[in-house]
Scaffold this active site. Structure first.
Site, PDB file in Angstrom:
ATOM      1  N   LYS A 177       8.459   5.222   2.846  1.00  0.00           N
ATOM      2  CA  LYS A 177       8.346   6.656   2.534  1.00  0.00           C
ATOM      3  C   LYS A 177       9.216   7.444   3.510  1.00  0.00           C
ATOM      4  CE  LYS A 177       3.621   6.327   0.727  1.00  0.00           C
ATOM      5  NZ  LYS A 177       3.652   6.775  -0.652  1.00  0.00           N
ATOM      6  N   LYS A 215     -11.118   6.409  -2.044  1.00  0.00           N
ATOM      7  CA  LYS A 215     -10.798   6.637  -3.459  1.00  0.00           C
ATOM      8  C   LYS A 215     -11.675   7.769  -3.984  1.00  0.00           C
ATOM      9  CE  LYS A 215      -8.174   2.903  -4.169  1.00  0.00           C
ATOM     10  NZ  LYS A 215      -6.738   3.060  -4.364  1.00  0.00           N
ATOM     11  N   HIS A 263      -1.282   0.010   5.709  1.00  0.00           N
ATOM     12  CA  HIS A 263      -0.655   1.335   5.709  1.00  0.00           C
ATOM     13  C   HIS A 263      -1.107   2.210   6.895  1.00  0.00           C
ATOM     14  CE1 HIS A 263       0.456  -0.074   1.855  1.00  0.00           C
ATOM     15  NE2 HIS A 263      -0.558   0.383   1.165  1.00  0.00           N
ATOM     16  N   GLU A 304      -7.215   9.661  -1.574  1.00  0.00           N
ATOM     17  CA  GLU A 304      -6.714   9.504  -2.947  1.00  0.00           C
ATOM     18  C   GLU A 304      -7.698  10.104  -3.937  1.00  0.00           C
ATOM     19  OE1 GLU A 304      -4.450   5.802  -3.859  1.00  0.00           O
ATOM     20  OE2 GLU A 304      -5.866   5.001  -2.403  1.00  0.00           O
ATOM     21  N   ARG A 334       5.605 -16.204 -17.395  1.00  0.00           N
ATOM     22  CA  ARG A 334       5.161 -17.255 -18.308  1.00  0.00           C
ATOM     23  C   ARG A 334       5.227 -16.850 -19.776  1.00  0.00           C
ATOM     24  NH1 ARG A 334      -0.482 -19.399 -16.359  1.00  0.00           N
ATOM     25  NH2 ARG A 334      -0.893 -17.259 -16.957  1.00  0.00           N
TER      26      ARG A 334
HETATM   27  C1  BG6 Z   1      -1.648   0.424  -2.292  1.00  0.00           C
HETATM   28  C2  BG6 Z   1      -3.126   0.203  -2.474  1.00  0.00           C
HETATM   29  O1  BG6 Z   1      -1.133  -0.430  -1.321  1.00  0.00           O
HETATM   30  O2  BG6 Z   1      -1.424   1.781  -1.905  1.00  0.00           O
HETATM   31  C3  BG6 Z   1      -3.687   1.160  -3.509  1.00  0.00           C
HETATM   32  O3  BG6 Z   1      -3.345  -1.143  -2.887  1.00  0.00           O
HETATM   33  C4  BG6 Z   1      -3.352   2.582  -3.149  1.00  0.00           C
HETATM   34  O4  BG6 Z   1      -5.098   1.012  -3.626  1.00  0.00           O
HETATM   35  C5  BG6 Z   1      -1.860   2.733  -2.864  1.00  0.00           C
HETATM   36  O5  BG6 Z   1      -3.726   3.403  -4.244  1.00  0.00           O
HETATM   37  C6  BG6 Z   1      -1.585   4.112  -2.310  1.00  0.00           C
HETATM   38  O6  BG6 Z   1      -0.205   4.314  -2.257  1.00  0.00           O
HETATM   39  P1  BG6 Z   1       0.411   5.789  -2.294  1.00  0.00           P
HETATM   40  O7  BG6 Z   1       1.868   5.562  -2.096  1.00  0.00           O
HETATM   41  O8  BG6 Z   1       0.045   6.361  -3.634  1.00  0.00           O
HETATM   42  O9  BG6 Z   1      -0.246   6.537  -1.186  1.00  0.00           O
END
Ligand code: BG6
Length: 499
Positions: free
Chosen positions: A190, A345, A249, A224, A52
């Site tokens: 991956k 996280k 995932h 993470e 936009r």
């Molecule tokens: C995403 C999530 O799908 O995957 C994120 O929304 C997450 O919260 C990310 O940080 C992690 O991906 P990777 O490839 O860094 O493990």
């Protein structure tokens, strides 16, 4: 760098909806640039950013150039950068405005754009209905199986529960044939994730022991170290760890490591086998000593904010930033084998790993030594463990027992290592490079089918309904999550891997 050695056979126009967003800058444009430099796009291509904002072709191209210099994993050199940017243009329009689509259609005719089209919907789910309706009405979506072709890539989240996922699928399928829809789960792109199937089914020695007779339990961890960086607070507060990471995932990793051998490598065979696992997947029952769910929320430290203090997060939020689950797969191969999933996280380390722990030998003939640094103790027999290290330090490791050099007959755990960096002096391709390439060449194997997405949400819905409310336990940022997660392990002496 690994040479891709593949080329898209037909010229294509790649239209990105949500072109001024973060994903375009960080992932999509760098992936397309890499594909371009690798020679995969030599048959001709055009990239159009649809958004936009009041940009011109020049401002858009400048932004993408900046993004490439910042985010590309391969060196960005000027001649190829300029050559790549010559394929970029901007299309200003509102997703809800039908004339923006008719103008786009007109451009295909006026500018002789490559007629095959790939639409990348990097937009929020509430805009998908309008976007697909307008794409269809303007004639931009071509019939399935026809020429020129059109394909639509849809970014996650695919809903937030079974009902919304069914609704999203219904909307998509009203306008687009399933064979033309590519639902992205970037974990499937991956390199190490793709290696799970190769490792399992290209070798004869592992598959015979991948079952309830030999496997004690499986752990899948995606930890993470990041928190709510890049302004994700509002999204994450509504989503939480279960929906953000487990529903897609982690379930996909679980499917790949436990599914039956497919009868072929084409999309349908692999997706059918994954579906069987998802149908058999359930949360394990809780017992008084061993709950099957543990939620956590980072409490922050002196220097780092707690989740509730993050920008655009409710100060009384009960959203889980950590979750651990004990699951079971109710089929002949895996019945009775606990499958532990864990993600969060602001944890101690960035790591994604699958560990398959085997049972201990039926009879313990040897004394076993476990060493930490120079300190060694006699311990019980260590079980064999097979580890798929998805990221970082990608590789596959097998822990076995071997005699320790000494005058006594004692054994110690040693590693048999296969690490990508040790074997190949090449950088691994980015997940988006592989996935965009596959979408461009019409291979949907690494994308999620509608029934898979719904089956994933069906399991997630039972997890939340089972625990009613997942009241999160606080954990300090930089730790491995709440200590209460230990109680999930049926045999706590095994411990969580990685810690
Ligand atoms: C995403 C999530 O799908 O995957 C994120 O929304 C997450 O919260 C990310 O940080 C992690 O991906 P990777 O490839 O860094 O493990």
């Amino acid at each position: 760098m690994i040479t891709l050695d593949v080329q898209i056979e037909e010229p294509v126009t790649f239209v990105i909806f949500g072109a001024t967003g973060d994903l375009t800058r960080r992932k999509l444009i760098p992936a397309l640039y890499t594909l371009f430099k690798e020679g995969a796009l030599t048959s001709g291509f055009s990239i159009i950013g649809f958004a936009r904002r009041d940009y011109t072709d020049e401002t858009f191209c400048q932004l993408m150039e900046d993004a490439l210099r910042e985010h590309c994993r391969i060196p960005v050199d000027d001649p190829s950068l300029k050559a790549f940017c010559a394929h970029l243009s901007y299309h200003r329009g509102d997703i809800s405005d039908p004339t923006a689509y008719t103008r786009l259609m007109q451009r295909f005719n006026d500018e002789a754009l490559p007629p095959n089209r790939l639409f990348y919907l990097s937009i929020t789910p509430d805009l998908i209905e309008t976007a697909t309706h307008n794409l269809c009405e303007s004639g931009l979506i071509t019939p399935a199986g026809g020429s020129p072709w059109s394909r639509t890539v849809v970014e996650k989240p695919f809903g937030h529960d079974l009902n919304s996922a069914q609704n999203l699928n219904r909307i998509l399928l009203e306008h687009i044939d399933e064979s033309q829809i590519y639902r992205i789960d970037h974990y499937l792109g991956k390199e190490t994730v793709q290696n799970i199937l190769s490792f399992r089914f290209a070798n004869t020695i592992f598959e015979p022991v991948f079952n309830r007779t030999y496997v004690d339990h499986i752990q899948i961890t995606a930890a993470e170290t990041v928190g709510m960086e890049s302004g994700r607070g509002a999204f994450y507060d509504k989503t939480g760890a279960l929906r953000d990471m487990v529903a897609n995932h982690l379930f996909q990793l679980l499917c790949l490591v436990t599914m039956e051998p497919p009868d072929g490598l084409e999309a349908k065979s692999i997706r059918n086998e994954k579906m069987k696992i998802l149908r058999a997947l359930a949360l394990a029952s809780s017992t008084a000593d061993h709950p099957s769910v543990c939620c956590g929320q980072y409490a922050g430290t002196e220097t780092a904010p707690a989740f509730r203090e993050e920008e655009r997060v409710a100060p009384d939020s009960n959203t889980e930033t950590f979750i651990a689950l004990r699951m079971e797969i109710n089929n002949w191969r895996w019945a009775g084998v606990p499958v532990y999933l864990r993600t969060g996280k602001n944890l101690a380390k960035k790591t994604t790993e699958i560990s398959v722990q085997f049972k201990t030998p039926p009879l313990s003939l040897f004394q076993h030594v476990a060493c930490k640094g120079d300190l060694c103790d006699l311990t019980g027999v260590e079980p064999n463990t097979l580890i798929f290290r998805i990221q970082p330090d990608e590789g596959i490791f097998l822990q076995v027992s071997a005699k320790r050099p000494s005058m006594q007959l004692v054994v110690e755990s040693v590693d048999m290592d296969f690490s990508y960096s040790g074997k190949w002096d090449k950088e691994l391709p980015e997940a988006y490079e592989r996935l965009l390439l596959d979408a461009l060449r019409g291979d949907s194997t690494l994308f999620t089918r509608s029934d898979e997405v719904e089956a994933e949400w069906e399991v997630i819905d039972t997890i939340f309904s089972g625990t009613k409310e997942c009241s999160p336990k606080p954990y300090p940022s930089g730790s491995w999550g709440p200590m209460e997660a230990d109680a999930l392990l049926i045999n706590p002496s095994n411990g969580w891997k990685n810690e």
